[in-house]
Write an enzyme that holds these catalytic residues in place. Structure first.
Site, mmCIF file in Angstrom:
data_model
loop_
_atom_site.group_PDB
_atom_site.id
_atom_site.type_symbol
_atom_site.label_atom_id
_atom_site.label_comp_id
_atom_site.label_asym_id
_atom_site.label_seq_id
_atom_site.Cartn_x
_atom_site.Cartn_y
_atom_site.Cartn_z
ATOM 1 N N HIS A 94 3.321 -15.443 -0.457
ATOM 2 C CA HIS A 94 3.239 -14.308 -1.359
ATOM 3 C C HIS A 94 2.853 -13.012 -0.634
ATOM 4 C CE1 HIS A 94 1.219 -12.374 -5.169
ATOM 5 N NE2 HIS A 94 1.899 -11.507 -4.447
ATOM 6 N N HIS A 128 -3.537 -4.995 -1.504
ATOM 7 C CA HIS A 128 -2.642 -6.160 -1.458
ATOM 8 C C HIS A 128 -1.231 -5.677 -1.160
ATOM 9 C CE1 HIS A 128 -0.194 -9.523 -2.488
ATOM 10 N NE2 HIS A 128 0.266 -8.956 -3.584
ATOM 11 N N HIS A 131 2.901 -6.910 0.901
ATOM 12 C CA HIS A 131 3.836 -8.008 1.204
ATOM 13 C C HIS A 131 4.481 -7.833 2.581
ATOM 14 C CE1 HIS A 131 4.692 -8.690 -3.447
ATOM 15 N NE2 HIS A 131 3.440 -8.948 -3.107
ATOM 16 N N GLU A 150 -2.493 -7.753 -10.964
ATOM 17 C CA GLU A 150 -3.520 -8.380 -10.131
ATOM 18 C C GLU A 150 -4.910 -7.790 -10.420
ATOM 19 O OE1 GLU A 150 -2.832 -10.959 -8.429
ATOM 20 O OE2 GLU A 150 -0.760 -10.841 -7.723
HETATM 21 P P1 13P Z 1 1.999 -5.374 -9.958
HETATM 22 O O1 13P Z 1 3.207 -4.484 -10.010
HETATM 23 O O2 13P Z 1 1.620 -5.899 -11.313
HETATM 24 O O3 13P Z 1 0.851 -4.682 -9.250
HETATM 25 O O4 13P Z 1 2.385 -6.666 -9.101
HETATM 26 C C1 13P Z 1 2.831 -6.555 -7.776
HETATM 27 C C2 13P Z 1 2.429 -7.715 -6.934
HETATM 28 O O5 13P Z 1 2.518 -7.634 -5.724
HETATM 29 C C3 13P Z 1 1.910 -8.942 -7.584
HETATM 30 O O6 13P Z 1 1.273 -9.749 -6.666
HETATM 31 ZN ZN ZN Z 2 1.992 -9.480 -4.605
#
Ligand code: 13P
Ligand code: ZN
Length: 266
Positions: A213, A141, A143, A118
């Protein structure tokens, strides 16, 4: 030695602290999530111009980031796990410096750890925020299960509606996330399309939901970014637990929300 810099070490320790929270919260399955922090102001002029790692210079960016020329960032590595970032940030992320032309970057320290997939999104966001004069050093970022869950329900893919729902679950949400949330319809992770759609939302919000996402927050420091997402997650949990108990949560009234805005000058 970069680790002799106390300000830098304090900032890196905060990144590790938050990476640990992301894992403990259950928001960071496998390599889920990524972090970038602009550390330029924490470095001495000599450190800012430190030599790159051997053969790790001029790594091209898909789009130039002219507002970030010469700036140094810590970025978590692609495929790296937050639970390990928490233990050893330099084994699971790296320092990168944007080149003088803004079109490429050099790897600085400490190991050659390829940055997050990202990175294009993160850098374009830092670039946009810096060019707009905002004091934002961090892009986080992650989840969070409950917040992603909300983005699977079409009626909630509406910024005003979802902001109102989450604000109305607990007064702190209105106070801690005063700009509400932006929503980006599904895009492939790591793409420039995702980056550009996110930037549009950042003109009005500090927190953006990526449909099906994850969540992204920008801020001056990483603790603040974590707190915004954590508070939104608390609201979502109140909502879901009321629903699971078989009733529709009443939510704070518009008057109650307006009173908060007045008292806290939001
Ligand atoms: P990366 O491991 O490349 O940081 O990706 C994780 C992710 O959450 C992608 O949106
Ligand atoms: Zn992600």
């Amino acid at each position: 030695m970069i680790r002799d810099n106390k300000q830098l070490t304090a900032e890196i320790n905060r990144i590790a602290e938050v990476a640990g929270y992301l894992w403990e919260k259950g928001w960071a399955e496998r390599n889920g999530g990524n972090i970038s922090v602009n550390l330029t102001s924490r470095l001495t002029p000599e450190e800012r111009t430190m030599p790159p790692l051997p053969h790790q210079t001029g790594i091209s960016l898909q789009e130039p980031v002219n507002a970030l020329q010469g700036e140094v960032f810590y970025v978590t590595g692609t495929g790296k796990r937050m639970r390990y970032v928490a233990k050893d940030p330099f084994d699971n992320g790296s320092l990168i410096r944007i080149a003088a032309d803004g079109a490429s970057y050099d790897m600085l320290a400490e190991k050659n750890i390829a940055p997050s997939s990202e990175l294009p999104s993160h850098l374009l966001m830092h670039n946009y925020l810096k060019a707009s004069g905002r004091q934002t050093n961090v892009v986080l970022h992650t989840h969070p299960t409950d917040l992603i869950g909300l983005t699977h329900c079409k009626p909630y893919l509406d910024s005003e509606k979802l902001t109102h729902l989450l604000w109305s679950m607990i007064p702190e949400c209105r106070i801690i996330v005063p700009k509400g949330i932006g929503i980006v319809p599904y895009e492939i992770p790591g793409t420039l399309a995702l980056a550009h759609a996110t930037i549009k939302q950042l003109s009005r919000h500090d927190v953006v939901f990526w449909e099906k996402h994850g969540i992204l927050a920008v801020g001056e420091n990483i603790i603040e970014c974590f707190d915004m997402i954590d508070t939104l997650s608390k609201s979502a949990q109140i909502f879901f637990s009321a629903r699971a108990a078989g009733y529709e949560p009443e939510g704070m009234t518009n008057r109650q929300l307006e009173d908060l805005a007045e008292v806290f000058r939001l």
